[in-house]
Design a protein around this motif. Structure first.
Motif, PDB file in Angstrom:
ATOM      1  N   PRO A   1       0.267  20.281 -10.898  1.00 38.24           N
ATOM      2  CA  PRO A   1       0.343  21.362 -10.263  1.00 38.24           C
ATOM      3  C   PRO A   1      -0.218  21.813  -9.166  1.00 38.24           C
ATOM      4  O   PRO A   1      -1.775  22.102  -9.352  1.00 38.24           O
ATOM      5  N   GLY A   2      -0.205  21.678  -7.943  1.00 38.11           N
ATOM      6  CA  GLY A   2      -0.935  21.528  -6.577  1.00 38.11           C
ATOM      7  C   GLY A   2      -0.794  20.286  -5.853  1.00 38.11           C
ATOM      8  O   GLY A   2      -1.696  20.657  -4.877  1.00 38.11           O
ATOM      9  N   ALA A   3      -1.029  19.398  -6.478  1.00 36.80           N
ATOM     10  CA  ALA A   3      -0.851  17.874  -5.341  1.00 36.80           C
ATOM     11  C   ALA A   3      -0.307  18.187  -4.699  1.00 36.80           C
ATOM     12  O   ALA A   3       0.641  18.624  -4.294  1.00 36.80           O
ATOM     13  N   TYR A   4      -0.737  17.129  -3.958  1.00 42.03           N
ATOM     14  CA  TYR A   4       0.118  16.983  -2.721  1.00 42.03           C
ATOM     15  C   TYR A   4       0.156  15.930  -2.312  1.00 42.03           C
ATOM     16  O   TYR A   4      -0.843  14.972  -2.390  1.00 42.03           O
ATOM     17  N   THR A   5       1.156  15.758  -2.713  1.00 39.75           N
ATOM     18  CA  THR A   5       2.062  14.145  -2.480  1.00 39.75           C
ATOM     19  C   THR A   5       2.810  13.526  -1.465  1.00 39.75           C
ATOM     20  O   THR A   5       3.207  13.018  -1.455  1.00 39.75           O
ATOM     21  N   ARG A   6       2.106  14.020  -0.658  1.00 37.38           N
ATOM     22  CA  ARG A   6       2.857  13.577   0.572  1.00 37.38           C
ATOM     23  C   ARG A   6       1.584  12.490   1.986  1.00 37.38           C
ATOM     24  O   ARG A   6       1.892  11.895   2.122  1.00 37.38           O
ATOM     25  N   GLN A   7       0.511  12.524   0.778  1.00 38.66           N
ATOM     26  CA  GLN A   7      -0.432  11.818   1.317  1.00 38.66           C
ATOM     27  C   GLN A   7      -1.194  11.011  -0.022  1.00 38.66           C
ATOM     28  O   GLN A   7      -1.732  11.379  -0.528  1.00 38.66           O
ATOM     29  N   ILE A   8      -0.176  10.010  -0.962  1.00 34.54           N
ATOM     30  CA  ILE A   8      -0.946   9.212  -2.506  1.00 34.54           C
ATOM     31  C   ILE A   8      -1.585   8.302  -1.542  1.00 34.54           C
ATOM     32  O   ILE A   8      -1.078   7.370  -1.093  1.00 34.54           O
ATOM     33  N   VAL A   9      -2.564   8.577  -2.274  1.00 37.89           N
ATOM     34  CA  VAL A   9      -3.512   6.857  -1.497  1.00 37.89           C
ATOM     35  C   VAL A   9      -3.458   6.216  -2.516  1.00 37.89           C
ATOM     36  O   VAL A   9      -3.613   6.224  -4.039  1.00 37.89           O
ATOM     37  N   ILE A  10      -3.021   4.904  -2.179  1.00 41.80           N
ATOM     38  CA  ILE A  10      -3.068   3.515  -3.135  1.00 41.80           C
ATOM     39  C   ILE A  10      -4.366   2.257  -2.274  1.00 41.80           C
ATOM     40  O   ILE A  10      -4.419   2.329  -1.145  1.00 41.80           O
ATOM     41  N   VAL A  11      -5.152   2.162  -3.260  1.00 42.00           N
ATOM     42  CA  VAL A  11      -6.743   1.620  -2.830  1.00 42.00           C
ATOM     43  C   VAL A  11      -5.862  -0.009  -3.792  1.00 42.00           C
ATOM     44  O   VAL A  11      -6.197   0.078  -4.556  1.00 42.00           O
ATOM     45  N   ARG A  12      -7.046  -0.476  -3.014  1.00 44.52           N
ATOM     46  CA  ARG A  12      -6.302  -2.867  -3.048  1.00 44.52           C
ATOM     47  C   ARG A  12      -7.699  -3.144  -2.754  1.00 44.52           C
ATOM     48  O   ARG A  12      -8.266  -3.314  -1.867  1.00 44.52           O
ATOM     49  N   GLY A  13      -8.106  -4.187  -3.337  1.00 42.98           N
ATOM     50  CA  GLY A  13      -9.077  -5.082  -2.721  1.00 42.98           C
ATOM     51  C   GLY A  13     -10.998  -4.542  -3.489  1.00 42.98           C
ATOM     52  O   GLY A  13     -10.590  -3.555  -4.918  1.00 42.98           O
ATOM     53  N   SER A  14     -12.044  -5.439  -3.023  1.00 47.81           N
ATOM     54  CA  SER A  14     -13.247  -5.496  -3.684  1.00 47.81           C
ATOM     55  C   SER A  14     -13.997  -3.731  -2.933  1.00 47.81           C
ATOM     56  O   SER A  14     -13.485  -2.551  -1.924  1.00 47.81           O
ATOM     57  N   LEU A  15     -14.861  -3.456  -3.414  1.00 46.04           N
ATOM     58  CA  LEU A  15     -15.803  -2.545  -3.015  1.00 46.04           C
ATOM     59  C   LEU A  15     -16.281  -2.921  -1.451  1.00 46.04           C
ATOM     60  O   LEU A  15     -16.223  -1.813  -0.971  1.00 46.04           O
ATOM     61  N   ASP A  16     -16.932  -3.879  -1.403  1.00 46.38           N
ATOM     62  CA  ASP A  16     -17.597  -4.298   0.072  1.00 46.38           C
ATOM     63  C   ASP A  16     -16.281  -4.869   0.776  1.00 46.38           C
ATOM     64  O   ASP A  16     -16.160  -3.900   1.982  1.00 46.38           O
ATOM     65  N   GLN A  17     -15.032  -4.885   0.792  1.00 48.63           N
ATOM     66  CA  GLN A  17     -13.710  -4.770   1.647  1.00 48.63           C
ATOM     67  C   GLN A  17     -12.215  -4.225   1.095  1.00 48.63           C
ATOM     68  O   GLN A  17     -11.766  -4.928   0.868  1.00 48.63           O
ATOM     69  N   PRO A  18     -12.821  -3.180   0.311  1.00 49.61           N
ATOM     70  CA  PRO A  18     -11.415  -2.227   0.556  1.00 49.61           C
ATOM     71  C   PRO A  18     -10.223  -1.671   1.273  1.00 49.61           C
ATOM     72  O   PRO A  18     -10.573  -2.006   2.835  1.00 49.61           O
ATOM     73  N   GLN A  19      -9.002  -1.617   0.491  1.00 48.08           N
ATOM     74  CA  GLN A  19      -8.028  -1.610   2.039  1.00 48.08           C
ATOM     75  C   GLN A  19      -7.686  -0.741   1.550  1.00 48.08           C
ATOM     76  O   GLN A  19      -6.647  -0.535   0.033  1.00 48.08           O
ATOM     77  N   ALA A  20      -6.753   0.335   1.991  1.00 47.08           N
ATOM     78  CA  ALA A  20      -6.109   1.699   1.635  1.00 47.08           C
ATOM     79  C   ALA A  20      -4.882   1.482   2.695  1.00 47.08           C
ATOM     80  O   ALA A  20      -4.616   1.320   4.000  1.00 47.08           O
ATOM     81  N   ALA A  21      -3.915   2.029   1.774  1.00 44.43           N
ATOM     82  CA  ALA A  21      -2.384   2.631   2.555  1.00 44.43           C
ATOM     83  C   ALA A  21      -1.973   4.247   1.466  1.00 44.43           C
ATOM     84  O   ALA A  21      -2.631   4.290   0.928  1.00 44.43           O
ATOM     85  N   ILE A  22      -1.731   4.564   2.700  1.00 45.75           N
ATOM     86  CA  ILE A  22      -0.855   6.375   2.296  1.00 45.75           C
ATOM     87  C   ILE A  22       0.508   6.512   2.546  1.00 45.75           C
ATOM     88  O   ILE A  22       1.393   5.551   3.164  1.00 45.75           O
ATOM     89  N   VAL A  23       0.903   6.846   1.212  1.00 45.60           N
ATOM     90  CA  VAL A  23       2.435   6.830   0.706  1.00 45.60           C
ATOM     91  C   VAL A  23       2.706   8.131   0.563  1.00 45.60           C
ATOM     92  O   VAL A  23       2.184   9.392  -0.077  1.00 45.60           O
ATOM     93  N   ASP A  24       3.668   8.738   1.209  1.00 50.80           N
ATOM     94  CA  ASP A  24       4.729  10.084   1.222  1.00 50.80           C
ATOM     95  C   ASP A  24       5.355   9.835  -0.045  1.00 50.80           C
ATOM     96  O   ASP A  24       6.297   9.508  -0.225  1.00 50.80           O
TER      97      ASP A  24
ATOM     98  N   LEU B   1     -15.972 -14.772 -16.529  1.00 47.62           N
ATOM     99  CA  LEU B   1     -14.620 -13.841 -16.568  1.00 47.62           C
ATOM    100  C   LEU B   1     -14.895 -12.298 -16.640  1.00 47.62           C
ATOM    101  O   LEU B   1     -14.501 -11.186 -16.721  1.00 47.62           O
ATOM    102  N   ALA B   2     -16.253 -11.823 -16.019  1.00 46.16           N
ATOM    103  CA  ALA B   2     -16.750 -10.530 -15.028  1.00 46.16           C
ATOM    104  C   ALA B   2     -16.552 -10.948 -13.970  1.00 46.16           C
ATOM    105  O   ALA B   2     -16.163 -11.599 -13.126  1.00 46.16           O
ATOM    106  N   ASP B   3     -15.268  -9.841 -13.278  1.00 47.60           N
ATOM    107  CA  ASP B   3     -14.951  -8.981 -11.764  1.00 47.60           C
ATOM    108  C   ASP B   3     -16.101  -8.646 -10.986  1.00 47.60           C
ATOM    109  O   ASP B   3     -16.457  -7.683 -10.717  1.00 47.60           O
ATOM    110  N   LEU B   4     -16.989 -10.226 -10.670  1.00 48.73           N
ATOM    111  CA  LEU B   4     -18.512  -9.319  -9.914  1.00 48.73           C
ATOM    112  C   LEU B   4     -18.072  -8.454  -8.833  1.00 48.73           C
ATOM    113  O   LEU B   4     -18.434  -7.536  -8.268  1.00 48.73           O
ATOM    114  N   SER B   5     -16.853  -8.577  -7.773  1.00 46.83           N
ATOM    115  CA  SER B   5     -16.585  -8.037  -6.640  1.00 46.83           C
ATOM    116  C   SER B   5     -15.963  -6.450  -6.773  1.00 46.83           C
ATOM    117  O   SER B   5     -15.752  -5.949  -6.229  1.00 46.83           O
ATOM    118  N   ASN B   6     -15.789  -6.114  -8.122  1.00 43.97           N
ATOM    119  CA  ASN B   6     -15.768  -4.231  -8.458  1.00 43.97           C
ATOM    120  C   ASN B   6     -16.334  -4.339  -9.255  1.00 43.97           C
ATOM    121  O   ASN B   6     -16.954  -3.230 -10.457  1.00 43.97           O
TER     122      ASN B   6
END
Length: 359
Positions: free
Chosen positions: A265-288, A183-188
């Motif tokens: 306040p002061g957040a840079y909201t034009r580049q929200i980062v969404i990370v998905r996947g494991s530590l060894d095979q991560p994927q990322a998307a940038i959203v405005d 029941l442990a998520d070994l990938s993360n």
């Protein structure tokens, strides 16, 4: 009269036909059509070097330095009645016999014995002092998450990661369906040292028996094995209330950030980062986020296990950004788990070292 009734009947028929035309879907209607107000994300694979350094696989060779809590046995050779068991106090001092307080923290057993000998020379002629370390209590490591006995463990001897997992009762398992399921998520799963995530692949270590991942632990290491059945989205960075957001069907970026009470306040909201996947095979998307809020783009769907990170400034190299996101996520999880295990919503009695050491 007949002409008036005929006119009213024709008008009613026209109105009814018009209503039917508006309420009854046309032939091209499909209830399975995707909601056009949201969209799925397109991710970029991120390459991160996570090969353990050879030094991590070597047992510590530094001499043991005494610390608060260590239990000592001290005796002045050939002087009866001087054998005593004591411990290093929280201020690093040891109080023994007529010597008063002698600083022990940060010294080897031999160095401390020499200092204690000098202190006893005021009352004894050429004392020969023997110091034995009975129990190590100043060196420890955390192991939390999906193991049978999570908690704080003393680091009494050179200990590998596999030995630590075994000492905590092994991975938490379930015997459903006639077989044992981890029941442990070994990938993360992670090991944090001095505020940094060490490059350890738990899947290769636990499932594949890869000894190149079996690192030796150090004082204050933190091991965390998350649940494989977790259904949350981690919201971090420049938001009013960073938190683990419970996942529900069709959870969107706007919904998630709203639960965190919006950008700080002061957040840079034009580049929200969404990370998905494991530590060894991560994927990322940038959203405005600005484009979504102004109707120039559609909202995006999230999945369980996603990390949403709101930056304070424009992003740099994507690989470096993803490493920072994982580091922030690991520290946040570690802090929360440590407080939970300590049994209080307040600050834990024993803190987990999550910050990088000062230069």
């Amino acid at each position: 009269m007949t002409r008036s009734l005929l006119f009213l009947l024709l008008a009613w028929i026209c109105l009814f036909a018009s209503s039917c035309n508006q309420l009854i879907p046309g032939e091209d209607f499909d209830a399975r059509t995707t909601d056009q107000t949201v969209r799925n994300l397109t991710f970029t694979n991120v390459k991160i070097n996570r090969k353990p350094d050879a030094s991590l696989l070597q047992p510590p060779r530094d001499p043991y330095l005494l610390g608060p809590g260590d239990i000592l046995e001290i005796e002045i050779a050939e002087v009866s009645g001087t054998l005593a068991r004591t411990f290093v106090m929280p201020d690093g001092m040891v109080y023994y016999n007529l010597a008063g307080g002698v600083k022990a923290e940060g010294l080897t057993q031999r160095q401390f014995a020499d200092k204690l000998t000098q202190a006893l020379k005021r009352d004894y002629t050429q004392p020969l002092v023997n110091v034995s370390l009975v129990e190590v209590r100043s060196r420890r490591y955390w192991i939390l998450g999906r193991v049978f006995k999570p908690g704080l463990y003393p680091l009494r001897q050179p200990t590998t990661l596999i030995e630590a997992i075994s000492g905590a009762g092994g991975l938490f398992t379930s015997g459903f369906s006639g077989f044992t399921e981890e029941l442990a998520d070994l990938s993360n799963s992670i090991v944090i040292r001095d505020g940094e995530i060490l490059p350890v692949n738990f899947e290769r270590l636990v499932q594949g028996g890869d000894t190149s991942q079996n690192i030796y632990l150090r004082h204050n290491d933190y091991i965390y094995l998350p649940s494989a059945t977790s259904s949350t989205v981690l919201l971090l960075g420049a938001v009013a209330a960073p938190q683990a957001v419970g996942y529900k069907e069709s959870l969107t970026l706007i919904d998630c950030i709203a639960q965190g009470r919006g950008p700080a306040p002061g957040a840079y909201t034009r580049q929200i980062v969404i990370v998905r996947g494991s530590l060894d095979q991560p994927q990322a998307a940038i959203v405005d986020l600005n484009a979504i809020l102004t109707g120039k783009d559609t909202d995006v769907l999230l999945q369980p296990g996603d990390i949403v990170w709101v930056p304070k400034r424009p992003l740099g190299v994507l690989e470096t950004t993803v490493k920072d996101v994982f580091r922030t996520a690991a520290r946040t999880i570690a802090s929360g788990e440590g407080s939970r295990v300590a049994g209080s919503d307040a600050d834990p009695v024993i803190s987990i070292p999550l910050s990088s050491p000062s230069p």
